[in-house]
Design a protein around this motif. Structure first.
Motif, PDB file in Angstrom:
ATOM      1  N   SER A 185       0.821  -1.211   0.000  1.00 49.78           N
ATOM      2  CA  SER A 185       0.000   0.000   0.000  1.00 49.78           C
ATOM      3  C   SER A 185       0.858   1.265   0.000  1.00 49.78           C
ATOM      4  N   ASP A 186       2.154   1.119   0.359  1.00 52.17           N
ATOM      5  CA  ASP A 186       3.053   2.277   0.361  1.00 52.17           C
ATOM      6  C   ASP A 186       3.589   2.613  -1.027  1.00 52.17           C
ATOM      7  N   THR A 187       3.356   1.721  -1.991  1.00 50.85           N
ATOM      8  CA  THR A 187       3.899   1.927  -3.336  1.00 50.85           C
ATOM      9  C   THR A 187       3.161   3.050  -4.048  1.00 50.85           C
ATOM     10  N   LYS A 229      -2.666  -2.622 -10.825  1.00 55.35           N
ATOM     11  CA  LYS A 229      -2.224  -1.406 -10.148  1.00 55.35           C
ATOM     12  C   LYS A 229      -1.735  -0.328 -11.110  1.00 55.35           C
ATOM     13  N   PHE A 230      -1.148  -0.722 -12.235  1.00 54.31           N
ATOM     14  CA  PHE A 230      -0.577   0.246 -13.186  1.00 54.31           C
ATOM     15  C   PHE A 230      -1.477   0.296 -14.423  1.00 54.31           C
ATOM     16  N   MET A 231      -2.426   1.194 -14.425  1.00 48.74           N
ATOM     17  CA  MET A 231      -3.366   1.273 -15.542  1.00 48.74           C
ATOM     18  C   MET A 231      -2.677   1.629 -16.845  1.00 48.74           C
ATOM     19  N   VAL A 232      -1.551   2.333 -16.762  1.00 45.44           N
ATOM     20  CA  VAL A 232      -0.830   2.744 -17.963  1.00 45.44           C
ATOM     21  C   VAL A 232      -0.295   1.542 -18.734  1.00 45.44           C
ATOM     22  N   HIS A 233      -0.119   0.396 -18.053  1.00 46.88           N
ATOM     23  CA  HIS A 233       0.446  -0.785 -18.707  1.00 46.88           C
ATOM     24  C   HIS A 233      -0.615  -1.720 -19.282  1.00 46.88           C
ATOM     25  N   ARG A 234      -1.876  -1.462 -19.019  1.00 50.11           N
ATOM     26  CA  ARG A 234      -2.914  -2.421 -19.417  1.00 50.11           C
ATOM     27  C   ARG A 234      -2.993  -2.660 -20.923  1.00 50.11           C
ATOM     28  N   PRO A 235      -3.055  -1.601 -21.763  1.00 43.54           N
ATOM     29  CA  PRO A 235      -3.094  -1.860 -23.211  1.00 43.54           C
ATOM     30  C   PRO A 235      -1.858  -2.617 -23.702  1.00 43.54           C
ATOM     31  N   LEU A 236      -0.691  -2.277 -23.157  1.00 42.86           N
ATOM     32  CA  LEU A 236       0.550  -2.948 -23.561  1.00 42.86           C
ATOM     33  C   LEU A 236       0.496  -4.433 -23.221  1.00 42.86           C
ATOM     34  N   ILE A 237       0.035  -4.764 -22.018  1.00 43.45           N
ATOM     35  CA  ILE A 237      -0.007  -6.170 -21.599  1.00 43.45           C
ATOM     36  C   ILE A 237      -0.956  -6.959 -22.488  1.00 43.45           C
TER      37      ILE A 237
END
Length: 476
Positions: A185-187, A229-237
């Motif tokens: 949660s600290d990330t 957690k990282f929405m910016v990576h979703r299309p790439l994945i």
């Protein structure tokens, strides 16, 4: 899979920036270039020192414990411990560098404990070095697969020995460290995405081809958490997974991590919003459905079937596309694949509505009729199990005028001549069900079948007479 680590250390005091925020909340202005007293009360006070990257270490040596070090020195000590964990060792020889290996292992355990216990937030400079250390350990050239080194064909994973990565005693802890950081949660994702970037994610996806199932399980957990957690990576994945599928389907037909990738996709598909975007439907049509055509489909069929059914469950209008796709890639000579396809087809039909069912029922029941007459009893039995589903029976009953004439001959053939008693009994039950459903239609189908058989006998007799005339003419 991984034992809980002993928690230790004390909570790190807040930084000067936190102190400034507290002061602001009390109505106190930020320190400025105003006049100062002789005692220097007005000057800003630095509570912590920004960690700096230490010079490279030339050898592995034990360092003081993080929990017992002063809070002001903890981040710098953390950086030095990361350097120890960057050392690489030869694990093919268990006795070589045994002391250094153990120091690194204990250091990795301590770092995991530091991240997990929340004794202090990792500074950005430390974060960059930590992700660098993770990459040094896990990103590597994978050894050749068993079929590549031996030249043999890929075999069932249940029949071959599981491969074990020699350095797993260190790799496991490195993966655990990465996982604990991602889920913490600290990330701060805004900071973390600078280091867990697109390149990092792509390299992580490449590791799914490892033959060590333990590593694939860890990668699956880490990537799933990164996706969440990282929405910016979703299309790439999503795009990268589809590219792996394309390469597998149309080029290699060899990949160790298809099951794990499909498990991740199952969770992703479950989170799709409605109405479904066009790119997701294209992914279903171009990547998921063609996965049925490969020889290795049995190794990952359970996960693939789950993904397919999730699509139909989300949007019932996709049922027609899915059913026609299954029929397109239906196996011709592999009975075990046919059993798998029939099971998946039943799950899809459970989610199918009447309108979509009517679009594909003619080619569908032509295929089912051929399965009913299969000499392989498991295929015929699995096809007859369709009539155990109330939903499928209701769809059949609603469209019995079209369906029964298609499969009636197959049912009669089973009753008259199928060698398996179980298949014979199930067929009798299905025919009885149709008789109770619509006796007049059954009689009509019986009459049409008798006429068809009579015509067939007449054609056969005419053919024999023609051949006899030709033989007589040739003998003259």
């Amino acid at each position: 899979m991984f034992k809980n680590f002993k928690k230790g250390g004390q909570r790190k005091p807040s930084k000067s920036s936190d102190s400034s925020a507290d002061a602001s909340s009390k109505g106190i202005g930020a320190p400025g270039p105003g006049p100062t007293s002789k005692s220097g009360v007005g000057a800003p006070v630095q509570n912590t020192v920004e960690p700096v990257v230490p010079p490279p270490m030339t050898h592995v040596e034990p360092l003081p414990l993080l929990g017992k070090s002063p809070a002001a020195e903890r981040q710098n000590l953390f950086m030095r411990k990361l350097q120890i964990c960057c050392f690489q060792f030869d694990f093919t020889d268990t006795l070589k560098s045994a002391r250094e290996k153990e120091i690194k292992r204990q250091t990795l355990l301590e770092l995991v404990d530091f991240i997990q216990s929340g004794t202090g937030k990792v500074a950005e400079a430390c974060l960059g070095e930590m992700i660098k250390m993770v990459g040094v350990n896990i990103f590597r050239c994978l050894p050749p697969a068993s079929h590549e080194s031996s030249g043999t064909e890929v075999v069932d994973p249940d029949e071959e020995e599981n491969y074990s990565e020699p350095s797993w005693q260190h790799l496991q802890i490195v993966y655990e460290l990465l996982l604990r950081y991602v889920v913490s949660s600290d990330t701060d994702t805004k900071v973390a995405k600078r280091y867990i970037d697109h390149t990092f994610v792509l390299k992580l996806l490449d590791l799914f081809d490892t033959e060590d199932f333990r590593e694939r399980e860890y990668i699956k957990m880490v990537l799933h958490r990164i996706y969440g957690k990282f929405m910016v990576h979703r299309p790439l994945i999503r795009k990268s997974i589809s590219n792996i599928f394309y390469r597998f389907i149309y080029e290699t037909e060899r990949h160790s991590g298809m099951g794990e990738l499909l498990e991740i996709l199952g969770s992703i598909i479950n989170g799709f919003s409605m109405p479904m975007r066009e790119e997701h439907k294209l992914f279903l049509m171009r990547a998921l459905i063609p996965l049925h055509k490969t020889k290795q489909v049995g190794n990952y069929h359970q996960q693939l079937s789950y993904c397919i059914v999730q699509f139909v469950d989300k949007d019932y209008k996709l049922a027609d596309m899915v059913i026609r796709g299954l029929l397109k890639y239906w196996p011709l000579v592999n009975c075990q694949k046919e059993v798998l396809f029939l099971g998946e087809l039943e799950e899809v039909l459970e989610e199918t509505q009447s309108t979509e069912f009517q679009r594909c029922m003619v080619p569908l029941f032509r295929k089912i009729a051929r399965c009913l007459n299969s000499p392989h009893f498991q295929v015929a039995e699995r096809a007859l199990f369709f009539w155990n589903s109330e939903h499928i029976v209701s769809l059949i009953a609603e469209n019995r005028q079209v369906i029964l004439p298609i499969i009636f001959e197959a049912l009669e053939k089973n009753i008259q001549s199928h060698w398996n008693t179980e298949v014979h009994g199930l067929t009798v039950n299905v025919r009885k069900m149709f008789s109770e459903m619509d006796a007049e239609l059954v009689n009509e189908c019986q009459k049409q079948l008798a006429e068809k058989q009579a015509k067939a006998r007449e054609v056969a007799e005419q053919r024999e007479m023609t051949w006899k005339k030709l033989e007589d003419a040739a003998s003259k």
